[in-house]
Design a protein around this motif. Structure first.
Motif, PDB file in Angstrom:
ATOM      1  N   UNK A   5       0.832  -1.204   0.000  1.00  0.00           N
ATOM      2  CA  UNK A   5       0.000   0.000   0.000  1.00  0.00           C
ATOM      3  C   UNK A   5       0.869   1.258   0.000  1.00  0.00           C
ATOM      4  N   UNK A   6       1.935   1.217   0.770  1.00  0.00           N
ATOM      5  CA  UNK A   6       2.848   2.368   0.833  1.00  0.00           C
ATOM      6  C   UNK A   6       3.563   2.551  -0.502  1.00  0.00           C
ATOM      7  N   UNK A   7       4.058   1.440  -1.060  1.00  0.00           N
ATOM      8  CA  UNK A   7       4.747   1.535  -2.352  1.00  0.00           C
ATOM      9  C   UNK A   7       3.802   2.024  -3.439  1.00  0.00           C
ATOM     10  N   UNK A   8       2.545   1.622  -3.370  1.00  0.00           N
ATOM     11  CA  UNK A   8       1.564   2.075  -4.343  1.00  0.00           C
ATOM     12  C   UNK A   8       1.361   3.575  -4.282  1.00  0.00           C
ATOM     13  N   UNK A  87       3.177  -6.560   6.915  1.00  0.00           N
ATOM     14  CA  UNK A  87       2.361  -5.494   7.504  1.00  0.00           C
ATOM     15  C   UNK A  87       3.254  -4.326   7.905  1.00  0.00           C
ATOM     16  N   UNK A  88       2.687  -3.142   7.865  1.00  0.00           N
ATOM     17  CA  UNK A  88       3.424  -1.951   8.282  1.00  0.00           C
ATOM     18  C   UNK A  88       3.867  -2.110   9.732  1.00  0.00           C
ATOM     19  N   UNK A  89       2.986  -2.620  10.567  1.00  0.00           N
ATOM     20  CA  UNK A  89       3.316  -2.795  11.990  1.00  0.00           C
ATOM     21  C   UNK A  89       4.535  -3.705  12.176  1.00  0.00           C
ATOM     22  N   UNK A  90       4.592  -4.829  11.460  1.00  0.00           N
ATOM     23  CA  UNK A  90       5.718  -5.755  11.640  1.00  0.00           C
ATOM     24  C   UNK A  90       7.031  -5.131  11.168  1.00  0.00           C
ATOM     25  N   UNK A  91       6.990  -4.364  10.088  1.00  0.00           N
ATOM     26  CA  UNK A  91       8.205  -3.709   9.606  1.00  0.00           C
ATOM     27  C   UNK A  91       8.639  -2.609  10.583  1.00  0.00           C
ATOM     28  N   UNK A  92       7.668  -1.879  11.145  1.00  0.00           N
ATOM     29  CA  UNK A  92       8.003  -0.862  12.150  1.00  0.00           C
ATOM     30  C   UNK A  92       8.670  -1.505  13.368  1.00  0.00           C
ATOM     31  N   UNK A  93       8.154  -2.649  13.796  1.00  0.00           N
ATOM     32  CA  UNK A  93       8.742  -3.350  14.938  1.00  0.00           C
ATOM     33  C   UNK A  93      10.172  -3.777  14.634  1.00  0.00           C
ATOM     34  N   UNK A  94      10.391  -4.289  13.435  1.00  0.00           N
ATOM     35  CA  UNK A  94      11.733  -4.705  13.030  1.00  0.00           C
ATOM     36  C   UNK A  94      12.683  -3.512  12.980  1.00  0.00           C
ATOM     37  N   UNK A  95      12.215  -2.402  12.422  1.00  0.00           N
ATOM     38  CA  UNK A  95      13.055  -1.203  12.358  1.00  0.00           C
ATOM     39  C   UNK A  95      13.446  -0.746  13.758  1.00  0.00           C
ATOM     40  N   UNK A  96      12.501  -0.804  14.668  1.00  0.00           N
ATOM     41  CA  UNK A  96      12.774  -0.388  16.047  1.00  0.00           C
ATOM     42  C   UNK A  96      13.778  -1.330  16.706  1.00  0.00           C
ATOM     43  N   UNK A 112      14.933  -6.364  -5.788  1.00  0.00           N
ATOM     44  CA  UNK A 112      14.557  -5.079  -5.225  1.00  0.00           C
ATOM     45  C   UNK A 112      13.350  -4.495  -5.951  1.00  0.00           C
ATOM     46  N   UNK A 113      12.286  -4.182  -5.209  1.00  0.00           N
ATOM     47  CA  UNK A 113      11.087  -3.595  -5.817  1.00  0.00           C
ATOM     48  C   UNK A 113      10.689  -2.271  -5.167  1.00  0.00           C
ATOM     49  N   UNK A 114      11.438  -1.840  -4.145  1.00  0.00           N
ATOM     50  CA  UNK A 114      11.123  -0.577  -3.482  1.00  0.00           C
ATOM     51  C   UNK A 114      11.940  -0.429  -2.219  1.00  0.00           C
ATOM     52  N   UNK A 115      11.677   0.665  -1.524  1.00  0.00           N
ATOM     53  CA  UNK A 115      12.313   0.911  -0.226  1.00  0.00           C
ATOM     54  C   UNK A 115      11.345   1.736   0.605  1.00  0.00           C
ATOM     55  N   UNK A 116      11.305   1.450   1.897  1.00  0.00           N
ATOM     56  CA  UNK A 116      10.461   2.235   2.796  1.00  0.00           C
ATOM     57  C   UNK A 116      11.324   2.794   3.916  1.00  0.00           C
ATOM     58  N   UNK A 117      10.950   3.976   4.358  1.00  0.00           N
ATOM     59  CA  UNK A 117      11.641   4.614   5.477  1.00  0.00           C
ATOM     60  C   UNK A 117      10.703   4.638   6.679  1.00  0.00           C
ATOM     61  N   UNK A 118      11.262   4.877   7.832  1.00  0.00           N
ATOM     62  CA  UNK A 118      10.434   4.985   9.028  1.00  0.00           C
ATOM     63  C   UNK A 118       9.436   6.127   8.853  1.00  0.00           C
ATOM     64  N   UNK A 119       9.827   7.175   8.146  1.00  0.00           N
ATOM     65  CA  UNK A 119       8.905   8.279   7.874  1.00  0.00           C
ATOM     66  C   UNK A 119       7.722   7.839   7.039  1.00  0.00           C
ATOM     67  N   UNK A 120       7.965   6.993   6.034  1.00  0.00           N
ATOM     68  CA  UNK A 120       6.874   6.465   5.218  1.00  0.00           C
ATOM     69  C   UNK A 120       5.890   5.676   6.081  1.00  0.00           C
ATOM     70  N   UNK A 121       6.427   4.861   6.982  1.00  0.00           N
ATOM     71  CA  UNK A 121       5.575   4.018   7.815  1.00  0.00           C
ATOM     72  C   UNK A 121       4.780   4.838   8.817  1.00  0.00           C
ATOM     73  N   UNK A 122       5.418   5.815   9.432  1.00  0.00           N
ATOM     74  CA  UNK A 122       4.720   6.678  10.386  1.00  0.00           C
ATOM     75  C   UNK A 122       3.618   7.460   9.671  1.00  0.00           C
ATOM     76  N   UNK A 124       1.961   6.582   7.046  1.00  0.00           N
ATOM     77  CA  UNK A 124       0.849   5.681   6.737  1.00  0.00           C
ATOM     78  C   UNK A 124       0.022   5.387   7.984  1.00  0.00           C
ATOM     79  N   UNK A 125       0.678   5.242   9.122  1.00  0.00           N
ATOM     80  CA  UNK A 125      -0.048   4.992  10.368  1.00  0.00           C
ATOM     81  C   UNK A 125      -0.913   6.190  10.751  1.00  0.00           C
ATOM     82  N   UNK A 126      -0.369   7.387  10.577  1.00  0.00           N
ATOM     83  CA  UNK A 126      -1.138   8.596  10.874  1.00  0.00           C
ATOM     84  C   UNK A 126      -2.348   8.686   9.958  1.00  0.00           C
ATOM     85  N   UNK A 127      -2.166   8.418   8.682  1.00  0.00           N
ATOM     86  CA  UNK A 127      -3.288   8.448   7.728  1.00  0.00           C
ATOM     87  C   UNK A 127      -4.357   7.434   8.114  1.00  0.00           C
ATOM     88  N   UNK A 128      -3.929   6.255   8.519  1.00  0.00           N
ATOM     89  CA  UNK A 128      -4.877   5.217   8.913  1.00  0.00           C
ATOM     90  C   UNK A 128      -5.652   5.636  10.162  1.00  0.00           C
TER      91      UNK A 128
END
Length: 148
Positions: A5-8, A87-96, A112-122, A124-128
């Motif tokens: 969803x984030x990559x989209x 899931x965004x949550x699982x990736x956030x946990x791993x990053x932490x 390689x199909x993309x890259x996400x940053x902690x900012x991207x994940x945060x 998305x969480x705020x939007x949700x």
């Protein structure tokens, strides 16, 4: 919410640099694209490592000669990867847990199909959360109107 969803929303373009490029070129690339990290790859599809501004700064403390060294000398070769299905949550946990701010996203063939940053994940969480709040406000407003 999933990583796909984030990559989209943000796109799947990934800036990368070769492991033999000088760190000086890496610094220019980070600045030109306003990035905090870059995937190290010879072909843009396979991952040799990842390198961040923080990696460069730590090496600069030992002297500016690091700028003429190859990127492989400052990169992290142990790269945690995510998939679009995670899931965004699982990736956030791993990053932490791993104390990283950027995670490359790979497909089933480890390409390689993309890259996400902690900012991207945060973001998305705020939007949700905002969406859920709006839905609850609409429900409460609608329920209150029917009981008047």
């Amino acid at each position: 919410m999933r990583i796909s969803d984030i990559l989209g929303a943000k796109g799947a373009d990934v800036v990368h640099i070769g492991p033999d490029a000088p760190v000086r070129a890496l610094v220019a690339l980070l600045r030109a694209h306003n990035l905090g990290a870059v995937v190290v790859s010879t072909d843009g599809r396979t991952i040799a490592g990842i390198v961040s501004e923080r990696d460069v700064i730590r090496q600069l403390a030992d002297g500016a000669d690091v700028l003429d060294q190859p990127v492989r000398s400052v990169m992290s070769a142990d790269v945690h990867r995510s998939t679009p299905h995670d899931s965004v949550r699982s990736v956030m946990e791993t990053m932490t847990e791993r104390r990283v701010r950027h995670v490359p996203v790979v497909d089933e063939q480890d390409r390689l199909v993309g890259i996400v940053s902690i900012g991207d994940l945060v973001k998305s969480q705020i939007s949700e959360l905002e969406f859920e709040r709006d839905q609850l406000e609409g429900y409460v407003s609608g329920a209150g109107a029917g009981h008047g």
